[in-house]
Every structure is written in structure tokens, then in C-alpha cells.
Design a protein around this motif. Structure first.
Motif, PDB file in Angstrom:
ATOM      1  N   LYS A 176       0.831  -1.191   0.000  1.00 36.86           N
ATOM      2  CA  LYS A 176       0.000   0.000   0.000  1.00 36.86           C
ATOM      3  C   LYS A 176       0.875   1.254   0.000  1.00 36.86           C
ATOM      4  O   LYS A 176       1.842   1.355   0.730  1.00 36.86           O
ATOM      5  N   SER A 177       0.493   2.221  -0.830  1.00 36.89           N
ATOM      6  CA  SER A 177       1.231   3.474  -0.915  1.00 36.89           C
ATOM      7  C   SER A 177       1.024   4.299   0.342  1.00 36.89           C
ATOM      8  O   SER A 177      -0.088   4.388   0.861  1.00 36.89           O
ATOM      9  N   PRO A 178       2.086   4.936   0.853  1.00 34.00           N
ATOM     10  CA  PRO A 178       1.940   5.786   2.027  1.00 34.00           C
ATOM     11  C   PRO A 178       1.247   7.110   1.696  1.00 34.00           C
ATOM     12  O   PRO A 178       0.866   7.852   2.574  1.00 34.00           O
ATOM     13  N   VAL A 179       1.087   7.389   0.402  1.00 33.24           N
ATOM     14  CA  VAL A 179       0.436   8.621  -0.033  1.00 33.24           C
ATOM     15  C   VAL A 179      -1.067   8.367  -0.154  1.00 33.24           C
ATOM     16  O   VAL A 179      -1.492   7.394  -0.756  1.00 33.24           O
ATOM     17  N   VAL A 180      -1.845   9.262   0.455  1.00 33.98           N
ATOM     18  CA  VAL A 180      -3.301   9.127   0.441  1.00 33.98           C
ATOM     19  C   VAL A 180      -3.885  10.316  -0.299  1.00 33.98           C
ATOM     20  O   VAL A 180      -3.537  11.461  -0.033  1.00 33.98           O
ATOM     21  N   LYS A 181      -4.781  10.040  -1.250  1.00 32.13           N
ATOM     22  CA  LYS A 181      -5.447  11.094  -1.998  1.00 32.13           C
ATOM     23  C   LYS A 181      -6.758  11.417  -1.291  1.00 32.13           C
ATOM     24  O   LYS A 181      -7.550  10.529  -0.993  1.00 32.13           O
ATOM     25  N   ARG A 182      -6.956  12.705  -1.004  1.00 30.99           N
ATOM     26  CA  ARG A 182      -8.176  13.146  -0.337  1.00 30.99           C
ATOM     27  C   ARG A 182      -8.765  14.315  -1.103  1.00 30.99           C
ATOM     28  O   ARG A 182      -8.031  15.109  -1.705  1.00 30.99           O
ATOM     29  N   SER A 183     -10.068  14.440  -1.039  1.00 31.13           N
ATOM     30  CA  SER A 183     -10.747  15.569  -1.659  1.00 31.13           C
ATOM     31  C   SER A 183     -10.940  16.663  -0.629  1.00 31.13           C
ATOM     32  O   SER A 183     -11.197  16.392   0.541  1.00 31.13           O
ATOM     33  N   ILE A 184     -10.808  17.902  -1.093  1.00 33.97           N
ATOM     34  CA  ILE A 184     -10.981  19.052  -0.214  1.00 33.97           C
ATOM     35  C   ILE A 184     -11.589  20.178  -1.044  1.00 33.97           C
ATOM     36  O   ILE A 184     -11.313  20.292  -2.234  1.00 33.97           O
ATOM     37  N   VAL A 185     -12.409  20.984  -0.391  1.00 36.36           N
ATOM     38  CA  VAL A 185     -13.021  22.120  -1.069  1.00 36.36           C
ATOM     39  C   VAL A 185     -12.208  23.363  -0.743  1.00 36.36           C
ATOM     40  O   VAL A 185     -12.004  23.695   0.423  1.00 36.36           O
ATOM     41  N   ILE A 186     -11.733  24.023  -1.798  1.00 35.48           N
ATOM     42  CA  ILE A 186     -10.946  25.238  -1.651  1.00 35.48           C
ATOM     43  C   ILE A 186     -11.646  26.347  -2.431  1.00 35.48           C
ATOM     44  O   ILE A 186     -11.826  26.239  -3.642  1.00 35.48           O
ATOM     45  N   ALA A 187     -12.046  27.379  -1.716  1.00 34.79           N
ATOM     46  CA  ALA A 187     -12.715  28.522  -2.335  1.00 34.79           C
ATOM     47  C   ALA A 187     -13.891  28.070  -3.204  1.00 34.79           C
ATOM     48  O   ALA A 187     -14.093  28.548  -4.311  1.00 34.79           O
ATOM     49  N   GLY A 188     -14.643  27.111  -2.693  1.00 31.83           N
ATOM     50  CA  GLY A 188     -15.835  26.640  -3.387  1.00 31.83           C
ATOM     51  C   GLY A 188     -15.592  25.617  -4.476  1.00 31.83           C
ATOM     52  O   GLY A 188     -16.534  25.169  -5.123  1.00 31.83           O
ATOM     53  N   HIS A 189     -14.348  25.229  -4.690  1.00 32.85           N
ATOM     54  CA  HIS A 189     -14.022  24.247  -5.725  1.00 32.85           C
ATOM     55  C   HIS A 189     -13.437  22.996  -5.086  1.00 32.85           C
ATOM     56  O   HIS A 189     -12.553  23.080  -4.242  1.00 32.85           O
ATOM     57  N   LYS A 190     -13.941  21.853  -5.526  1.00 28.44           N
ATOM     58  CA  LYS A 190     -13.439  20.586  -5.004  1.00 28.44           C
ATOM     59  C   LYS A 190     -12.178  20.189  -5.763  1.00 28.44           C
ATOM     60  O   LYS A 190     -12.129  20.270  -6.991  1.00 28.44           O
ATOM     61  N   THR A 191     -11.159  19.793  -5.020  1.00 23.96           N
ATOM     62  CA  THR A 191      -9.912  19.339  -5.630  1.00 23.96           C
ATOM     63  C   THR A 191      -9.379  18.156  -4.840  1.00 23.96           C
ATOM     64  O   THR A 191      -9.797  17.922  -3.707  1.00 23.96           O
ATOM     65  N   SER A 192      -8.490  17.419  -5.428  1.00 20.65           N
ATOM     66  CA  SER A 192      -7.855  16.286  -4.753  1.00 20.65           C
ATOM     67  C   SER A 192      -6.416  16.638  -4.433  1.00 20.65           C
ATOM     68  O   SER A 192      -5.721  17.267  -5.231  1.00 20.65           O
ATOM     69  N   VAL A 193      -5.996  16.211  -3.253  1.00 20.82           N
ATOM     70  CA  VAL A 193      -4.622  16.438  -2.807  1.00 20.82           C
ATOM     71  C   VAL A 193      -4.072  15.108  -2.321  1.00 20.82           C
ATOM     72  O   VAL A 193      -4.721  14.415  -1.539  1.00 20.82           O
ATOM     73  N   SER A 194      -2.887  14.770  -2.789  1.00 21.05           N
ATOM     74  CA  SER A 194      -2.231  13.526  -2.375  1.00 21.05           C
ATOM     75  C   SER A 194      -1.103  13.841  -1.404  1.00 21.05           C
ATOM     76  O   SER A 194      -0.164  14.554  -1.748  1.00 21.05           O
ATOM     77  N   LEU A 195      -1.242  13.319  -0.181  1.00 23.87           N
ATOM     78  CA  LEU A 195      -0.237  13.538   0.869  1.00 23.87           C
ATOM     79  C   LEU A 195      -0.087  12.300   1.725  1.00 23.87           C
ATOM     80  O   LEU A 195      -1.036  11.525   1.883  1.00 23.87           O
ATOM     81  N   GLU A 196       1.067  12.154   2.327  1.00 26.80           N
ATOM     82  CA  GLU A 196       1.274  11.105   3.312  1.00 26.80           C
ATOM     83  C   GLU A 196       0.448  11.427   4.549  1.00 26.80           C
ATOM     84  O   GLU A 196       0.180  12.599   4.843  1.00 26.80           O
ATOM     85  N   ASP A 197       0.052  10.387   5.279  1.00 26.04           N
ATOM     86  CA  ASP A 197      -0.764  10.576   6.481  1.00 26.04           C
ATOM     87  C   ASP A 197      -0.133  11.537   7.483  1.00 26.04           C
ATOM     88  O   ASP A 197      -0.830  12.326   8.113  1.00 26.04           O
ATOM     89  N   ALA A 198       1.179  11.488   7.631  1.00 28.75           N
ATOM     90  CA  ALA A 198       1.850  12.370   8.594  1.00 28.75           C
ATOM     91  C   ALA A 198       1.621  13.839   8.243  1.00 28.75           C
ATOM     92  O   ALA A 198       1.431  14.680   9.130  1.00 28.75           O
ATOM     93  N   PHE A 199       1.620  14.160   6.961  1.00 29.16           N
ATOM     94  CA  PHE A 199       1.375  15.542   6.554  1.00 29.16           C
ATOM     95  C   PHE A 199      -0.088  15.933   6.756  1.00 29.16           C
ATOM     96  O   PHE A 199      -0.378  17.061   7.154  1.00 29.16           O
ATOM     97  N   TRP A 200      -1.018  15.006   6.488  1.00 29.90           N
ATOM     98  CA  TRP A 200      -2.433  15.301   6.739  1.00 29.90           C
ATOM     99  C   TRP A 200      -2.658  15.581   8.223  1.00 29.90           C
ATOM    100  O   TRP A 200      -3.338  16.527   8.599  1.00 29.90           O
ATOM    101  N   THR A 201      -2.069  14.749   9.061  1.00 28.51           N
ATOM    102  CA  THR A 201      -2.220  14.920  10.511  1.00 28.51           C
ATOM    103  C   THR A 201      -1.637  16.256  10.965  1.00 28.51           C
ATOM    104  O   THR A 201      -2.267  16.998  11.723  1.00 28.51           O
ATOM    105  N   ALA A 202      -0.432  16.565  10.487  1.00 29.27           N
ATOM    106  CA  ALA A 202       0.208  17.830  10.865  1.00 29.27           C
ATOM    107  C   ALA A 202      -0.619  19.017  10.384  1.00 29.27           C
ATOM    108  O   ALA A 202      -0.807  19.994  11.119  1.00 29.27           O
ATOM    109  N   LEU A 203      -1.144  18.928   9.181  1.00 30.84           N
ATOM    110  CA  LEU A 203      -1.947  20.007   8.626  1.00 30.84           C
ATOM    111  C   LEU A 203      -3.210  20.234   9.462  1.00 30.84           C
ATOM    112  O   LEU A 203      -3.573  21.376   9.770  1.00 30.84           O
TER     113      LEU A 203
END
Length: 97
Positions: A2-29
Motif C-alpha cells: 500500500k502506498s503511504p500517499v493518500v489522496k483526499r478531496s478538499i473544497v478550496i474557495a468553493g471548488h473541489k480538488t484532490s490532494v495527495s499527501l502522506e498521512d503524517a502531513f495530513w495529521t500535521a496540517l
């Protein structure tokens, strides 16, 4: 594997986008957003607005790294100041005046 990078969707300024980050970065963010009492979306929107180069995932990683570097630098400066104060006070406390 399994890849350590996780793709998640997020809404930025009313637009949905996908961001791929490792779990550690998601947690820190999430922790940074919580500490600043803002939403994760607002924090990512700010990062997106301020980025000068690269993709959003890279900008987020750099933001998180810079955030913790700044905290570390502030702690080091505080510790150095405290050690300097202790060194100046020590002779008078020990009666070496």
C-alpha cells in the motif's frame, strides 16, 4: 504494498480538488489548522493562494516543514536566551561576586 500517499478531496474557495499527501502531513496540517482555530479548507486555501511554484501537494509539504522549522527555531532561541540568563545569574547565586 500500500502506498503511504493518500489522496483526499478538499473544497478550496468553493471548488473541489484532490490532494495527495502522506498521512503524517495530513495529521500535521489538521493540527496546525486546529491550533490556528481555522478550518482545514481555509488553511489549504491560504497555502494555495501563497504558493509560488509546484503543485498544491508540494506546497502543503513545504508549508508544514516550514511551520515546524519555525517552531523549532523559536524553541532554540528561547532555550539559548534562558541558558544565557542562567549563566549570568549563576555566579551571583553561588556567591562568586
Amino acid at each position: 504494498m500500500k502506498s503511504p500517499v493518500v489522496k483526499r478531496s478538499i473544497v478550496i474557495a468553493g471548488h473541489k480538488t484532490s490532494v495527495s499527501l502522506e498521512d503524517a502531513f495530513w495529521t500535521a496540517l489538521k493540527d496546525i489548522a486546529s491550533a490556528r482555530d481555522i478550518t482545514l479548507s481555509d488553511l489549504v486555501a491560504s497555502i494555495d493562494t501563497d504558493r509560488r511554484y509546484g503543485n498544491l501537494s508540494s506546497a502543503i509539504r513545504i508549508f508544514v516543514l516550514d511551520h515546524f522549522r519555525t517552531l523549532s527555531d523559536q524553541r532554540n532561541a528561547r532555550d539559548e536566551k534562558r541558558e544565557g540568563l542562567s549563566a549570568r545569574l549563576a555566579p551571583s547565586v553561588l556567591g562568586a561576586d
